[in-house]
Motif scaffolding. Structure first.
Motif, PDB file in Angstrom:
ATOM      1  N   GLN A 177      -5.454   3.724  -6.095  1.00 53.43           N
ATOM      2  CA  GLN A 177      -6.035   4.464  -4.975  1.00 53.43           C
ATOM      3  C   GLN A 177      -5.309   5.794  -4.759  1.00 53.43           C
ATOM      4  O   GLN A 177      -4.094   5.892  -4.947  1.00 53.43           O
ATOM      5  CB  GLN A 177      -5.935   3.611  -3.711  1.00 53.43           C
ATOM      6  CG  GLN A 177      -6.763   4.116  -2.545  1.00 53.43           C
ATOM      7  CD  GLN A 177      -6.857   3.066  -1.441  1.00 53.43           C
ATOM      8  OE1 GLN A 177      -5.941   2.288  -1.228  1.00 53.43           O
ATOM      9  NE2 GLN A 177      -7.973   3.032  -0.734  1.00 53.43           N
ATOM     10  N   CYS A 213      -4.322  -0.852  -4.836  1.00 58.17           N
ATOM     11  CA  CYS A 213      -3.172  -0.079  -4.343  1.00 58.17           C
ATOM     12  C   CYS A 213      -2.607   0.843  -5.416  1.00 58.17           C
ATOM     13  O   CYS A 213      -2.253   1.991  -5.136  1.00 58.17           O
ATOM     14  CB  CYS A 213      -2.082  -1.017  -3.846  1.00 58.17           C
ATOM     15  SG  CYS A 213      -2.536  -1.981  -2.386  1.00 58.17           S
ATOM     16  N   TYR A 259     -13.049   1.717  -2.967  1.00 55.23           N
ATOM     17  CA  TYR A 259     -11.957   2.214  -2.130  1.00 55.23           C
ATOM     18  C   TYR A 259     -12.429   2.418  -0.689  1.00 55.23           C
ATOM     19  O   TYR A 259     -13.625   2.321  -0.397  1.00 55.23           O
ATOM     20  CB  TYR A 259     -11.389   3.496  -2.732  1.00 55.23           C
ATOM     21  CG  TYR A 259     -10.834   3.261  -4.122  1.00 55.23           C
ATOM     22  CD1 TYR A 259      -9.579   2.698  -4.302  1.00 55.23           C
ATOM     23  CD2 TYR A 259     -11.595   3.539  -5.252  1.00 55.23           C
ATOM     24  CE1 TYR A 259      -9.083   2.445  -5.582  1.00 55.23           C
ATOM     25  CE2 TYR A 259     -11.115   3.295  -6.541  1.00 55.23           C
ATOM     26  CZ  TYR A 259      -9.863   2.741  -6.691  1.00 55.23           C
ATOM     27  OH  TYR A 259      -9.382   2.472  -7.957  1.00 55.23           O
ATOM     28  N   ASP A 260     -11.499   2.715   0.196  1.00 53.29           N
ATOM     29  CA  ASP A 260     -11.820   2.812   1.637  1.00 53.29           C
ATOM     30  C   ASP A 260     -12.793   3.937   1.928  1.00 53.29           C
ATOM     31  O   ASP A 260     -13.643   3.841   2.814  1.00 53.29           O
ATOM     32  CB  ASP A 260     -10.538   3.018   2.455  1.00 53.29           C
ATOM     33  CG  ASP A 260      -9.532   1.902   2.246  1.00 53.29           C
ATOM     34  OD1 ASP A 260      -9.931   0.835   1.738  1.00 53.29           O
ATOM     35  OD2 ASP A 260      -8.352   2.082   2.592  1.00 53.29           O
ATOM     36  N   THR A 264      -7.754   6.459   1.378  1.00 54.21           N
ATOM     37  CA  THR A 264      -7.314   5.374   2.246  1.00 54.21           C
ATOM     38  C   THR A 264      -7.344   5.799   3.710  1.00 54.21           C
ATOM     39  O   THR A 264      -6.994   6.929   4.049  1.00 54.21           O
ATOM     40  CB  THR A 264      -5.902   4.886   1.869  1.00 54.21           C
ATOM     41  OG1 THR A 264      -5.447   3.955   2.841  1.00 54.21           O
ATOM     42  CG2 THR A 264      -4.911   6.032   1.804  1.00 54.21           C
ATOM     43  N   LYS A 273       0.837  -1.201   0.000  1.00 51.57           N
ATOM     44  CA  LYS A 273       0.000   0.000   0.000  1.00 51.57           C
ATOM     45  C   LYS A 273       0.872   1.252   0.000  1.00 51.57           C
ATOM     46  O   LYS A 273       0.664   2.189  -0.785  1.00 51.57           O
ATOM     47  CB  LYS A 273      -0.906   0.028   1.230  1.00 51.57           C
ATOM     48  CG  LYS A 273      -2.062  -0.951   1.224  1.00 51.57           C
ATOM     49  CD  LYS A 273      -2.856  -0.765   2.520  1.00 51.57           C
ATOM     50  CE  LYS A 273      -3.856  -1.855   2.759  1.00 51.57           C
ATOM     51  NZ  LYS A 273      -4.558  -1.668   4.057  1.00 51.57           N
ATOM     52  N   LEU A 305       0.958   4.192  -2.872  1.00 53.94           N
ATOM     53  CA  LEU A 305       0.289   5.433  -2.491  1.00 53.94           C
ATOM     54  C   LEU A 305       1.244   6.612  -2.417  1.00 53.94           C
ATOM     55  O   LEU A 305       0.901   7.726  -2.832  1.00 53.94           O
ATOM     56  CB  LEU A 305      -0.440   5.254  -1.162  1.00 53.94           C
ATOM     57  CG  LEU A 305      -1.785   4.524  -1.270  1.00 53.94           C
ATOM     58  CD1 LEU A 305      -2.174   3.921   0.068  1.00 53.94           C
ATOM     59  CD2 LEU A 305      -2.870   5.490  -1.748  1.00 53.94           C
TER      60      LEU A 305
END
Length: 401
Positions: A276, A273, A399-400, A281, A128, A132
């Motif tokens: 995003q 990942c 996504y989160d 996140t 991640k 990111l």
């Protein structure tokens, strides 16, 4: 996969770039000085949604060295997942806590991770952070999990025989230090699931003579006349990175020998990942004033702090930037217009010719060029007629936040 110059399949890409020379600016007008290389893949789907590719190259030559910087984290993340699958140890997966022992005078231990919700490091959490924000320590821990020897032999087995991944990134270690990798433990609580002992690589690399610049700062911080020697640093060609990205986005479209041994869960995890944004996140959670949405999105958005990326556009990518070299390797999708393409490019923006002084033109020259390059290809794809619409549902991710 051997050393070669990649001639264009036709002159479409060169003609497109020449027609937009003024818009592309100095980089395209002086491609030798900027060491410009571009790979673009046009994708057409058939009636069964199977992808068919047409590759276009501009000034791509695998003899022409560029420092890949953080782009090596792409194969690092993939190979770490593949190794977990090959180990096939009950209870050990990408989410299992991975604790790293110290390696005296080389690499410290890691037994916790403050950026993780559960405060524990894992392969998944490292991956991640790699995609990111291009976290260096996260890659170094995967390098240690793989080991230098296994990292390279696995790439060579896939056909990337020119690749040489020889060191951790962002820390000044010598050649011998980077041969060595730490002992690693996977455990749940106090229950040890797997112990990997410390390793040393016995790999023999093909000799190279790669040097860049007119002067450089050595490891003691002293200015030295003459180019910096990159012969013992990481090396991987732009076509290799481009094809690694293709093999992840389209695993069914590459040969068995080139395909990574991943599960569908692994692919979906990588897609999430890679695409995003830092604002999407919660684990890890990022300060979006420092890590804006386009922080690592150079093609199409130039890494601009104020860039707004609409929700129907997703960029699955891995960039790298160091020593004046700026590279981005991407699969770009517009769900609203059913557009998709692969685009990779590298440029060298170091006007004073001195390496190690941190005086590079990433923001002034490199990122704006990649932004315009991405826009040109995207605009071309928007106008291109396709016989069959693309079903891109495989790449739509929740996504989160």
């Amino acid at each position: 996969m051997q050393t070669r110059h990649y001639p264009p399949t036709d002159n479409f890409l060169e003609m497109l770039l020449k027609a937009n020379a003024a818009r592309l600016g100095a980089v395209f007008q002086h491609p030798n000085e900027y060491r410009l290389q571009v790979v673009y893949t046009r994708i057409d789907r058939d009636q069964q949604n199977k992808p068919h590719f047409q590759d276009f190259y501009y000034r791509v030559d695998t003899n022409s060295y560029f420092y890949p910087a953080s782009t090596v984290k792409l194969p690092g993340a993939i190979l770490a997942l593949e190794k977990l699958n090959d180990l096939h140890i009950p209870g050990v997966d990408k989410f299992t806590p991975m604790l790293t022992d110290s390696l005296a005078n080389i690499s410290p231990a890691v037994t916790s991770d403050s950026s993780a919700v559960n405060k524990l490091p894992s392969i998944a959490h490292y991956i991640k952070k790699i995609f990111l924000t291009s976290d260096n320590d996260a890659f170094n821990r995967l390098y240690e999990f793989l080991g230098q020897q296994e990292f390279n032999t696995r790439l060579w087995e896939k056909g990337y025989t020119q690749a040489q991944i020889r060191h951790r990134v962002g820390i000044p270690l010598n050649i011998v230090d980077n041969l060595q990798t730490n002992a690693i433990r996977f455990q749940q609580g106090h229950h040890l699931l797997y112990l990997q002992p410390a390793k040393i690589s016995h790999l023999n690399f093909s000799p190279r003579h790669d040097s860049i610049g007119k002067a450089h700062y050595n490891y003691l911080g002293k200015l030295q006349n003459g180019p910096m020697d990159f012969s013992f640093r990481n090396r991987i060609s732009l076509p290799a990175l481009h094809n690694i990205m293709r093999s992840i986005i389209f695993p069914e479209a590459v040969t068995n020998s080139q395909r990574f041994r991943l599960t569908e869960s692994d692919y979906q995890f990588l897609y999430k990942c890679m695409s995003q944004l830092p604002s999407e996140t919660a684990d890890p959670a990022y300060d979006t004033s420092q890590f804006q949405d386009a922080y690592v999105k150079f093609l199409l958005y130039g890494g601009e702090k104020t860039a707004h990326i609409p929700p129907h556009i997703r960029i699955f990518n891995k960039p790298g930037w160091a020593y004046g070299f700026l590279t981005d390797v991407a699969y770009i999708v517009d769900f609203a217009n059913q557009v998709e393409f692969l685009l990779s490019a590298t440029v060298y923006v170091n006007k004073d010719g001195i390496l190690g002084d941190d005086q590079y033109e990433f923001d002034q020259t490199g990122k704006p060029f990649l932004k315009v390059l991405g826009q040109l290809i995207y605009e071309t794809e928007l106008q291109r007629k396709k016989k069959y619409p693309a079903d891109l549902s495989r790449y739509k991710i929740i996504y989160d936040k």
